[in-house]
Design a protein around this motif. Structure first.
Motif, short mmCIF file in Angstrom:
data_model
loop_
_atom_site.label_atom_id
_atom_site.label_comp_id
_atom_site.label_asym_id
_atom_site.label_seq_id
_atom_site.Cartn_x
_atom_site.Cartn_y
_atom_site.Cartn_z
N PHE A 53 17.56 -1.76 32.40
CA PHE A 53 16.79 -1.30 31.23
C PHE A 53 16.22 -2.47 30.42
N SER A 54 16.69 -3.68 30.74
CA SER A 54 16.35 -4.84 29.89
C SER A 54 14.85 -5.10 29.79
N GLU A 55 14.12 -4.85 30.86
CA GLU A 55 12.70 -5.20 30.83
C GLU A 55 11.88 -4.22 29.99
N LEU A 56 12.16 -2.93 30.17
CA LEU A 56 11.29 -1.93 29.55
C LEU A 56 11.77 -1.43 28.19
N TYR A 57 13.03 -1.63 27.89
CA TYR A 57 13.60 -1.10 26.64
C TYR A 57 14.10 -2.22 25.75
N LYS A 58 14.22 -1.90 24.48
CA LYS A 58 15.01 -2.77 23.59
C LYS A 58 16.45 -2.32 23.84
N THR A 59 17.30 -3.24 24.29
CA THR A 59 18.64 -2.83 24.73
C THR A 59 19.75 -3.37 23.83
N PHE A 60 20.69 -2.51 23.52
CA PHE A 60 21.87 -2.88 22.72
C PHE A 60 23.11 -2.51 23.54
N TYR A 88 20.49 3.03 16.22
CA TYR A 88 19.44 2.22 16.85
C TYR A 88 18.26 3.07 17.30
N GLN A 89 18.20 4.32 16.85
CA GLN A 89 17.10 5.22 17.23
C GLN A 89 16.96 5.22 18.76
N THR A 90 18.09 5.44 19.40
CA THR A 90 18.18 5.29 20.86
C THR A 90 17.50 6.41 21.63
N ASP A 91 16.79 6.03 22.69
CA ASP A 91 16.17 7.02 23.59
C ASP A 91 17.09 7.34 24.77
N VAL A 92 17.69 6.30 25.35
CA VAL A 92 18.52 6.53 26.55
C VAL A 92 19.89 5.87 26.43
N VAL A 93 20.88 6.58 26.98
CA VAL A 93 22.27 6.09 26.92
C VAL A 93 22.84 6.10 28.34
N PHE A 143 16.24 10.92 13.05
CA PHE A 143 16.84 10.30 14.24
C PHE A 143 16.04 10.61 15.50
N THR A 144 15.99 9.64 16.41
CA THR A 144 15.51 9.89 17.77
C THR A 144 16.61 10.66 18.50
N ILE A 145 16.22 11.64 19.30
CA ILE A 145 17.23 12.40 20.06
C ILE A 145 17.46 11.68 21.41
N PRO A 146 18.68 11.23 21.64
CA PRO A 146 18.95 10.43 22.85
C PRO A 146 19.22 11.28 24.09
N GLU A 147 19.04 10.64 25.21
CA GLU A 147 19.23 11.28 26.53
C GLU A 147 20.31 10.52 27.30
N MET A 152 13.43 5.32 19.45
CA MET A 152 12.27 4.43 19.34
C MET A 152 12.35 3.60 18.07
N PHE A 153 12.05 2.34 18.20
CA PHE A 153 11.85 1.50 17.02
C PHE A 153 10.42 1.02 17.13
N GLY A 154 9.55 1.51 16.24
CA GLY A 154 8.13 1.21 16.40
C GLY A 154 7.66 1.87 17.67
N ASP A 155 7.02 1.09 18.56
CA ASP A 155 6.59 1.71 19.82
C ASP A 155 7.49 1.29 20.97
N GLN A 156 8.64 0.73 20.63
CA GLN A 156 9.53 0.28 21.70
C GLN A 156 10.67 1.26 21.92
N LYS A 157 10.86 1.66 23.18
CA LYS A 157 11.97 2.56 23.49
C LYS A 157 13.29 1.80 23.47
N VAL A 158 14.35 2.51 23.13
CA VAL A 158 15.63 1.85 22.92
C VAL A 158 16.69 2.41 23.88
N CYS A 159 17.52 1.50 24.38
CA CYS A 159 18.65 1.86 25.24
C CYS A 159 19.92 1.33 24.58
N PHE A 160 20.94 2.19 24.47
CA PHE A 160 22.20 1.76 23.87
C PHE A 160 23.35 2.20 24.77
#
Ligand code: TYM
Length: 333
Positions: free
Chosen positions: A33-40, A141-146, A174-178, A1-9
């Motif tokens: 994932f582009s719509e709901l997550y901040k994606t890298f 990137y404090q990633t939530d999903v991979v 760190f955010t723990i990624p899934e 998470m970055f702020g309140d936005q979930k992150v995908c990497f």
């Protein structure tokens, strides 16, 4: 998470021509994932040098991988698309995380065992610590999903273990990624040895369908694909060849295995293989067309690399600096 936005990497190595395994197991799924997550989405060139690369080819494939990301539907306005070596924080965090990763953990990685057998003359330390760089990619990137194919699941699990270990010392760093894997297509197999993963580094090009293969090559490779004894189009553990082709067909058509069995009941392997080749070629044609357009404009790709690296650095810097501060590194602003 970055702020309140979930992150995908996620990342792809520019270490060979990308395959339909890379496409179905990973890249095709990135845009959802582009719509709901901040994606890298990163072109991980630093990972690629763990085995020897020809520099001119590595450079060309780096452009190609970025162009393929876009050709597969990733809009650079909605996703941060960039090249790993242009964001120095990846290598810096990797060094720090090396000091929080155990020798025993890395020794258990199946990809290390496989690659060190395959490249026995070059079992370098980078090949061994590769999963630590991957953990740095994700954790920066404090990633939530991979989103990954199944072969990378073990590495994402190690990343979770490293992050948990660091968080026990420095809470909430760190955010723990899934890891997220597609229901169908998480492991596309070789067309020649269907008990082995389809791999971009396979020397037998008949075993692999590349995203950029032309229609004739795609159809020819599927026609020659190893199938099993019997003649029935039926998914079963003792029919890995046919099951793999059915998986590919299912991924490209959206049909279930049962529907495919019904569609080809009474027909032979020949008809079925031709159909798999045709749906694959049809699905890849628009990707290839867009890819060619993107590759024709190198300057635009370079502008994207620059913009993507600047965007990524902004986030990467924040996490790295947080970690450095906790460790006691002097920071002077
Ligand atoms: P790489 O470059 O080998 O593969 C890129 C993605 O494609 C998936 N994949 C497959 N999926 C299904 N069937 C197959 N036969 C198949 N072959 C490959 C992979 O699982 C992967 O998702 N270490 C990673 C790159 C990486 C990365 C990261 C990934 C570096 N840092 C951080 C995620 C997050 C790799 O070598 O992937």
């Amino acid at each position: 998470m970055f702020g309140d936005q979930k992150v995908c990497f996620s990342g792809v190595q520019p270490s060979g021509n990308l395959t339909i395994g890379n496409y179905l197991g990973a890249i095709r799924n990135f845009s959802e994932f582009s719509e709901l997550y901040k994606t890298f989405y990163c072109v991980v060139d630093e990972h690629a040098i763990t085995v020897r690369q020809n520099p001119a080819e590595l450079r060309r494939r780096t452009y190609e991988t970025l162009a393929l990301y876009m050709a597969c539907g990733l809009d650079p306005e909605k996703n941060t698309l960039y090249v790993q070596s242009m964001v120095h924080e990846h290598a810096e965090l990797a060094w720090i995380l090396n000091c929080y990763t155990m020798f025993g953990e890395l020794s258990r990685m199946t990809q290390f065992k496989d690659k060190s057998t395959k490249h026995a003359d070059n079992v370098n330390a980078g090949l061994f610590t590769y999963p630590v760089l991957m953990a740095a990619d994700i954790l920066l990137y404090q990633t939530d999903v991979v989103p990954v194919g199944i072969d990378q699941k073990q590495h994402v699990e190690l990343c979770r273990d490293i992050a948990t270990r660091v968080n026990q010392i420095y809470p909430d760093l760190f955010t723990i990624p899934e890891p997220i894997m597609p229901k169908s297509g998480k492991k596309i197999m070789s067309l020649v040895e269907p008990t082995k993963k389809m791999s971009k580094s396979d020397e037998n090009t008949n075993a692999v369908v590349y995203i950029l293969d032309d229609r004739d090559a795609i159809i020819r490779k599927f026609k020659r694909a190893v199938t099993d004894s019997g003649a029935e189009v039926r998914a079963a553990e003792d029919k890995p060849g046919v099951t793999n082709l059915m998986t590919v067909y299912s991924c490209f058509t959206g049909k279930s295995m049962e529907e495919i069995e019904r569609e080809f009941a009474g027909k032979g392997y020949g008809d079925f293989k031709l159909a798999v080749g045709e749906v694959t070629a049809d699905a890849l044609a628009p990707v290839q067309k867009r890819f060619a357009e993107l590759m024709a404009d190198k300057a635009a790709l370079e502008a994207q690399m620059k913009k993507g690296a600047e965007e990524a650095s902004y986030y990467a810097r924040r996490t790295l600096s947080k970690m450095q501060k906790k460790l006691g590194f002097v920071q002077i602003h």
